[in-house]
Write an enzyme that holds these catalytic residues in place. Structure first.
Site, PDB file in Angstrom:
ATOM      1  N   GLU A 168       0.768  -1.215   0.006  1.00  0.00           N
ATOM      2  CA  GLU A 168      -0.185   0.027   0.031  1.00  0.00           C
ATOM      3  C   GLU A 168       0.814   1.290  -0.201  1.00  0.00           C
ATOM      4  OE1 GLU A 168      -2.885  -0.258   3.296  1.00  0.00           O
ATOM      5  OE2 GLU A 168      -3.885  -1.746   2.152  1.00  0.00           O
ATOM      6  N   GLU A 287      -5.311  -8.309  -0.343  1.00  0.00           N
ATOM      7  CA  GLU A 287      -6.242  -8.195   0.685  1.00  0.00           C
ATOM      8  C   GLU A 287      -7.769  -7.971   0.092  1.00  0.00           C
ATOM      9  OE1 GLU A 287      -4.877  -5.224   3.592  1.00  0.00           O
ATOM     10  OE2 GLU A 287      -2.805  -5.597   3.135  1.00  0.00           O
TER      11      GLU A 287
END
Length: 495
Positions: A168, A287
């Site tokens: 991320e 995710e």
């Protein structure tokens, strides 16, 4: 629904049913690892948890993070445990004791019959630490890092084949957050160095943290432009929650996932065309899950503890229904989504929960995931579906029926997964053109519960039951789907 034997989407990559263990909350300490638990083995891993993970049939586990990754030094988790440093984890503001590191987790993965999807820190670290880690894990011997692995008790290489280039990195919350250009260049050069050490590895490039990031789209275009020829997959992350307490809106969130995947595929192919490349970049949805129940309770947790109870969502029946829709959506995109990781595996937004003094148990979302993971193996068939629809504020046509089928010719089996989003019984007609169904092995349904009903320790009431509400007439199967239900129909077929 019409199922054509000739209309195939793709072979399912088993890694589609991966999961995720991050050093946060009670995922590791008090989750998979608890030396003082009655079921713990000699290495300190809970065997009751291991048994449930095996039931989920998870082939790949992403490790060690997550936001934790971006401040982590992998060297802290090797060597004698008593000499390892306790460190501040700035991502979750906890203390990391480093009792579990690379060797311990690899041992757990081996015993659990899963592989590691290793992640390298591109937040506070970079090329050097990443290439050293690949050498430590995968090089045969005769060099500093590979010989150090041997000194630490692992003679043979770990042979880890799937690697994530950070986590991320588009997120301002991330330690070492970078612009798209900064990350793209770093990822490109890190990937080159890692593959010079081991050319057989596959690399996952960070995409956007979710589809509503202000940089979504531009981020993907930029980082792919830098690293396209060096990497193999682009990541997607997305979590869903019933924040509006609106069931119809909530069960339509899988359409948002579908749009997200379509958009990222289009971006990947645009860069492929721009570069005149012969290489196709596939996706790693590494995710995904439902996450919203624990938001308020997490705000009350004091910082700088070891393994506090973070993100411990307790899932209910409506969550299981949405999870089934999300799984079907991933299967619909099996031609491009090759890796997916349910985040996470134990205690932290997870299908498995533990009591540190008692047993481990199955959350409601355990069941649809386990059924698809175990029986959704083979070729995904592209069905023609006719269904009545309803409208939400962001989707004009949400089908009451969500369904997909997978044919496993080796097992002589056709498996149909279906969700009835409606609050009325549905007549589900399945016409199998070119597939001869000879019988029904199992018709399992998760239904009949209050939408807010949960599974808790000692009360596992939300679980599938068997149904005989079907009629088989040659290549036509007539099924009754109960209101608000997750369903799995396993059919024996003639090859």
């Amino acid at each position: 629904m019409i199922i054509e034997n000739v209309s195939r989407i793709s072979e399912v990559d088993p890694r589609l049913y991966g999961s995720f263990v991050e050093h946060m909350g009670r995922a590791v300490y008090g989750g998979i690892y608890q030396p003082n638990h009655p079921t713990a083995n000699e290495a300190g891993f809970r065997q009751d948890v291991m048994k449930l993970v095996k039931e989920l049939n998870v082939p790949l586990v992403r490790y060690p993070g997550g936001n934790f990754l971006s401040g982590y030094n992998w060297e802290d988790g090797i060597g004698p445990v008593e000499k390892r440093p306790k460190k501040l984890d700035l991502a979750w503001r906890t203390i990391e004791p480093n009792e579990v590191g690379l060797h311990e987790f690899a041992k757990w993965a081996e015993e659990t019959q899963t592989e590691i999807n290793m992640a390298v820190n591109l937040g506070t670290r970079g090329i050097d630490a990443a290439r050293n880690l690949v050498e430590y894990c995968n090089f045969e011997g005769g060099t500093y890092w590979s010989d150090l692995r041997k000194e630490n008790g692992q003679e043979k290489p770990f042979e880890i084949k799937t690697w994530c280039l950070g986590n991320e990195m588009d997120g301002p919350w991330q330690i070492g957050h970078k612009t798209a250009d900064e990350y793209g260049r770093l990822a490109e050069e890190t990937a080159k160095a890692m593959k010079l050490v081991d050319e057989s590895i596959e690399l996952v490039l960070c995409g956007s943290s979710h589809s509503h990031m202000p940089t979504f789209g531009d981020w993907e275009l930029t980082v792919l432009d830098h690293a396209y020829e060096q990497i193999d997959y682009l990541s997607l992350h997305q979590y869903y929650g019933n924040h509006k307490n609106d069931l119809k809106y909530y069960l339509a969130r899988s359409l948002d996932m579908d749009e997200f995947i379509n958009g990222v595929v289009a971006i990947c192919d645009a860069i492929k065309a721009k570069k005149h490349s012969k290489k196709t970049i596939n996706l790693s949805f590494d995710e995904w899950n439902i996450w919203y129940h624990s938001n308020e309770q997490d705000q009350k947790i004091k910082p700088w503890q070891i393994a506090p109870p973070l993100l411990e969502d307790v899932y209910n029946f409506e969550d299981a229904l949405l999870l089934g829709c999300l799984l079907i959506t991933l299967l619909k995109h099996a031609d491009r989504v090759k890796i997916a990781c349910l985040a996470q595996l134990v205690n932290v937004i997870a299908p498995i929960m533990t009591d540190e003094k008692g047993e481990a148990w199955k959350q409601t979302i355990f069941y649809p995931f386990a059924q698809v993971s175990n029986y959704g193996r083979g070729q995904v068939l592209r069905p023609i579906i006719e269904s009545e629809t309803y409208a939400t504020e962001d989707f004009e046509q949400v089908p009451y029926l969500e369904s997909i089928s997978v044919i496993n010719e080796e097992a002589s089996e056709l498996v149909i997964f279906a969700v009835n989003r409606g609050e009325e019984e549905m007549d589900f007609t399945i016409q199998t053109n070119g597939i001869d169904i000879t019988g029904i092995t199992e018709f399992s349904e998760l239904s009949g519960f209050d939408i807010k009903q949960e599974n808790t320790q000692g009360n596992q009431s939300v679980s599938p039951k068997q149904s005989n509400a079907y009629e088989l007439n040659g290549q036509q199967l007539l099924v009754k789907l109960t209101p608000l239900s997750w369903n799995m129909i396993r059919c024996t077929i003639k090859n």
